[in-house]
Design a protein around this motif. Structure first.
Motif, PDB file in Angstrom:
ATOM      1  N   ILE A 187       6.770   4.589  -8.776  1.00 33.74           N
ATOM      2  CA  ILE A 187       6.969   3.379  -7.973  1.00 33.74           C
ATOM      3  C   ILE A 187       6.437   3.580  -6.560  1.00 33.74           C
ATOM      4  CG2 ILE A 187       8.765   2.041  -6.806  1.00 33.74           C
ATOM      5  CD1 ILE A 187      10.328   2.061  -9.355  1.00 33.74           C
ATOM      6  N   GLU A 188       6.723   4.730  -5.972  1.00 26.40           N
ATOM      7  CA  GLU A 188       6.245   4.994  -4.609  1.00 26.40           C
ATOM      8  C   GLU A 188       4.727   4.965  -4.562  1.00 26.40           C
ATOM      9  OE1 GLU A 188       5.086   6.902  -0.939  1.00 26.40           O
ATOM     10  OE2 GLU A 188       4.642   7.651  -2.943  1.00 26.40           O
ATOM     11  N   GLN A 189       4.089   5.555  -5.556  1.00 27.68           N
ATOM     12  CA  GLN A 189       2.634   5.629  -5.585  1.00 27.68           C
ATOM     13  C   GLN A 189       1.987   4.284  -5.903  1.00 27.68           C
ATOM     14  OE1 GLN A 189       0.589   8.207  -4.811  1.00 27.68           O
ATOM     15  NE2 GLN A 189       2.399   9.335  -4.168  1.00 27.68           N
ATOM     16  N   ALA A 190       2.648   3.458  -6.700  1.00 26.17           N
ATOM     17  CA  ALA A 190       2.040   2.198  -7.138  1.00 26.17           C
ATOM     18  C   ALA A 190       2.389   1.011  -6.259  1.00 26.17           C
ATOM     19  CB  ALA A 190       2.463   1.899  -8.582  1.00 26.17           C
ATOM     20  N   ILE A 191       3.564   1.022  -5.630  1.00 29.05           N
ATOM     21  CA  ILE A 191       4.031  -0.162  -4.912  1.00 29.05           C
ATOM     22  C   ILE A 191       4.054   0.032  -3.401  1.00 29.05           C
ATOM     23  CG2 ILE A 191       5.981  -1.737  -4.605  1.00 29.05           C
ATOM     24  CD1 ILE A 191       6.680  -1.309  -7.530  1.00 29.05           C
ATOM     25  N   ILE A 192       4.663   1.103  -2.940  1.00 29.04           N
ATOM     26  CA  ILE A 192       4.830   1.297  -1.499  1.00 29.04           C
ATOM     27  C   ILE A 192       3.586   1.918  -0.870  1.00 29.04           C
ATOM     28  CG2 ILE A 192       6.211   2.417   0.287  1.00 29.04           C
ATOM     29  CD1 ILE A 192       7.686   0.234  -1.272  1.00 29.04           C
ATOM     30  N   ARG A 193       3.096   3.002  -1.445  1.00 33.80           N
ATOM     31  CA  ARG A 193       2.013   3.771  -0.836  1.00 33.80           C
ATOM     32  C   ARG A 193       0.713   2.998  -0.648  1.00 33.80           C
ATOM     33  NH1 ARG A 193       2.044   6.768   2.931  1.00 33.80           N
ATOM     34  NH2 ARG A 193       4.103   7.270   2.079  1.00 33.80           N
ATOM     35  N   PRO A 194       0.269   2.179  -1.638  1.00 33.24           N
ATOM     36  CA  PRO A 194      -1.014   1.484  -1.434  1.00 33.24           C
ATOM     37  C   PRO A 194      -1.028   0.583  -0.205  1.00 33.24           C
ATOM     38  CG  PRO A 194      -0.404   1.442  -3.745  1.00 33.24           C
ATOM     39  CD  PRO A 194       0.782   1.983  -3.011  1.00 33.24           C
ATOM     40  N   ARG A 195       0.035  -0.189   0.016  1.00 33.44           N
ATOM     41  CA  ARG A 195       0.062  -1.074   1.188  1.00 33.44           C
ATOM     42  C   ARG A 195       0.162  -0.248   2.474  1.00 33.44           C
ATOM     43  NH1 ARG A 195       0.349  -6.556   2.467  1.00 33.44           N
ATOM     44  NH2 ARG A 195      -0.082  -6.587   4.692  1.00 33.44           N
ATOM     45  N   ALA A 196       0.932   0.838   2.422  1.00 26.79           N
ATOM     46  CA  ALA A 196       1.043   1.699   3.600  1.00 26.79           C
ATOM     47  C   ALA A 196      -0.308   2.323   3.943  1.00 26.79           C
ATOM     48  CB  ALA A 196       2.088   2.792   3.352  1.00 26.79           C
ATOM     49  N   GLU A 197      -1.079   2.731   2.918  1.00 26.32           N
ATOM     50  CA  GLU A 197      -2.398   3.321   3.157  1.00 26.32           C
ATOM     51  C   GLU A 197      -3.360   2.291   3.743  1.00 26.32           C
ATOM     52  OE1 GLU A 197      -3.464   6.429   3.011  1.00 26.32           O
ATOM     53  OE2 GLU A 197      -1.423   7.053   2.540  1.00 26.32           O
ATOM     54  N   ALA A 198      -3.259   1.040   3.280  1.00 31.48           N
ATOM     55  CA  ALA A 198      -4.104  -0.019   3.837  1.00 31.48           C
ATOM     56  C   ALA A 198      -3.773  -0.219   5.318  1.00 31.48           C
ATOM     57  CB  ALA A 198      -3.908  -1.314   3.063  1.00 31.48           C
ATOM     58  N   ASN A 199      -2.483  -0.286   5.628  1.00 30.59           N
ATOM     59  CA  ASN A 199      -2.071  -0.446   7.030  1.00 30.59           C
ATOM     60  C   ASN A 199      -2.526   0.732   7.883  1.00 30.59           C
ATOM     61  OD1 ASN A 199      -0.804  -2.872   6.492  1.00 30.59           O
ATOM     62  ND2 ASN A 199       1.225  -1.957   6.232  1.00 30.59           N
ATOM     63  N   LYS A 200      -2.410   1.925   7.331  1.00 33.91           N
ATOM     64  CA  LYS A 200      -2.801   3.126   8.077  1.00 33.91           C
ATOM     65  C   LYS A 200      -4.295   3.105   8.383  1.00 33.91           C
ATOM     66  CE  LYS A 200      -2.388   8.177   7.927  1.00 33.91           C
ATOM     67  NZ  LYS A 200      -1.908   9.333   7.117  1.00 33.91           N
ATOM     68  N   THR A 201      -5.098   2.666   7.420  1.00 33.68           N
ATOM     69  CA  THR A 201      -6.542   2.570   7.628  1.00 33.68           C
ATOM     70  C   THR A 201      -6.865   1.607   8.764  1.00 33.68           C
ATOM     71  OG1 THR A 201      -7.015   3.078   5.303  1.00 33.68           O
ATOM     72  CG2 THR A 201      -8.745   1.954   6.549  1.00 33.68           C
ATOM     73  N   LEU A 202      -6.177   0.455   8.793  1.00 36.22           N
ATOM     74  CA  LEU A 202      -6.417  -0.531   9.852  1.00 36.22           C
ATOM     75  C   LEU A 202      -5.955  -0.010  11.211  1.00 36.22           C
ATOM     76  CD1 LEU A 202      -5.424  -3.860   8.044  1.00 36.22           C
ATOM     77  CD2 LEU A 202      -7.649  -2.727   8.161  1.00 36.22           C
ATOM     78  N   LEU A 203      -4.868   0.726  11.225  1.00 34.64           N
ATOM     79  CA  LEU A 203      -4.385   1.311  12.481  1.00 34.64           C
ATOM     80  C   LEU A 203      -5.353   2.373  13.000  1.00 34.64           C
ATOM     81  CD1 LEU A 203      -0.616   1.606  11.508  1.00 34.64           C
ATOM     82  CD2 LEU A 203      -1.496   0.241  13.416  1.00 34.64           C
ATOM     83  N   LEU A 204      -5.903   3.168  12.093  1.00 35.27           N
ATOM     84  CA  LEU A 204      -6.884   4.178  12.499  1.00 35.27           C
ATOM     85  C   LEU A 204      -8.124   3.525  13.099  1.00 35.27           C
ATOM     86  CD1 LEU A 204      -6.646   6.719   9.538  1.00 35.27           C
ATOM     87  CD2 LEU A 204      -6.234   7.226  11.960  1.00 35.27           C
ATOM     88  N   ARG A 205      -8.568   2.409  12.511  1.00 37.17           N
ATOM     89  CA  ARG A 205      -9.699   1.683  13.088  1.00 37.17           C
ATOM     90  C   ARG A 205      -9.389   1.216  14.503  1.00 37.17           C
ATOM     91  NH1 ARG A 205     -11.218  -2.754   8.589  1.00 37.17           N
ATOM     92  NH2 ARG A 205     -11.984  -1.419   6.898  1.00 37.17           N
ATOM     93  N   ALA A 206      -8.161   0.737  14.692  1.00 35.35           N
ATOM     94  CA  ALA A 206      -7.764   0.250  16.015  1.00 35.35           C
ATOM     95  C   ALA A 206      -7.769   1.384  17.040  1.00 35.35           C
ATOM     96  CB  ALA A 206      -6.384  -0.405  15.944  1.00 35.35           C
ATOM     97  N   ILE A 207      -7.383   2.576  16.600  1.00 36.81           N
ATOM     98  CA  ILE A 207      -7.424   3.747  17.491  1.00 36.81           C
ATOM     99  C   ILE A 207      -8.869   4.076  17.843  1.00 36.81           C
ATOM    100  CG2 ILE A 207      -7.050   6.252  17.579  1.00 36.81           C
ATOM    101  CD1 ILE A 207      -4.478   5.822  15.987  1.00 36.81           C
TER     102      ILE A 207
END
Length: 209
Positions: A125-145
């Motif tokens: 569940i963590e890998q399929a539901i929570i982690r994908p959206r968190a990774e997308a957000n992290k990618t966008l935050l890294l771009r902002a940095i």
């Protein structure tokens, strides 16, 4: 001299229907929860024989873990790139995306009774539901940095989990739907202030979304 008979090879298992069966399992999970779900219900939904499922999955738990593990992941290679963090985050909000997220959370709610009993299921569940959206957000935050829009001192791991965590709470605990206004309220009222972006600056630089 005694002739040794060659072992008879069994019929090769046909896995071509696995995607249909796993999709059916997810649908039943979302509707009935783990406790109410049966292999027979999944077989009926997939229009497959119960024996077919049991040849492939020895138990309901194995079927559920496989179904959750095969859920669609976020496409990290085609994320919005608008030039601003707010624009990118708003760009993630699409009707189909919201619908898929709600279905995933309904599935997660249906599995809540099993999470403490099955570490493998909790991990799936963590890998399929929570982690994908968190990774997308992290990618966008890294771009902002990288753009110099936010500080490199930001706690990316925590910040990337804000949206998935608040969305899960809304669906699982409050039992309310996730819609565009709610997601915008998280972006503008929680996430952007947390990274030090003032609303006035954000709206001035963000394309209409």
């Amino acid at each position: 001299m005694t002739q040794v008979e060659s072992p008879k090879l069994g019929r090769k298992r046909d896995h071509s229907r696995d995607p249909e069966i796993l999709d059916a399992a997810l649908e039943v999970l979302a509707e009935c929860g783990y406790d109410g779900m049966t292999v027979e219900m999944v077989a009926a939904r997939a229009k497959a024989g119960k024996a077919t499922l049991y040849r492939r999955w020895a138990s309901k738990n194995e079927l559920v873990i496989d179904a959750v593990a095969c859920m669609k992941r976020a496409d990290l290679e085609h994320l919005p790139d608008t030039g601003t963090l707010r624009g990118d985050l708003v760009g993630l909000i699409k009707p189909r995306t919201i619908e898929e997220a709600e279905k995933k959370l309904q599935i997660m709610a249906g599995l809540s009774s099993m999470l403490s009993k099955s570490p493998e299921l909790a991990q799936a569940i963590e890998q399929a539901i929570i982690r994908p959206r968190a990774e997308a957000n992290k990618t966008l935050l890294l771009r902002a940095i990288e753009r110099g829009e936010i500080s490199s001192d930001c706690d990316l791991e925590t910040l990337s989990l804000i949206t998935p965590a608040m969305t899960a709470y809304r669906v699982l605990v409050l039992q309310k739907p996730v819609d565009r206004p709610f997601l915008l309220s998280i972006i503008d009222g929680v996430l952007l202030p947390a990274v030090g972006i003032r609303m006035a600056d954000s709206f001035e630089r963000t394309p209409a979304g």
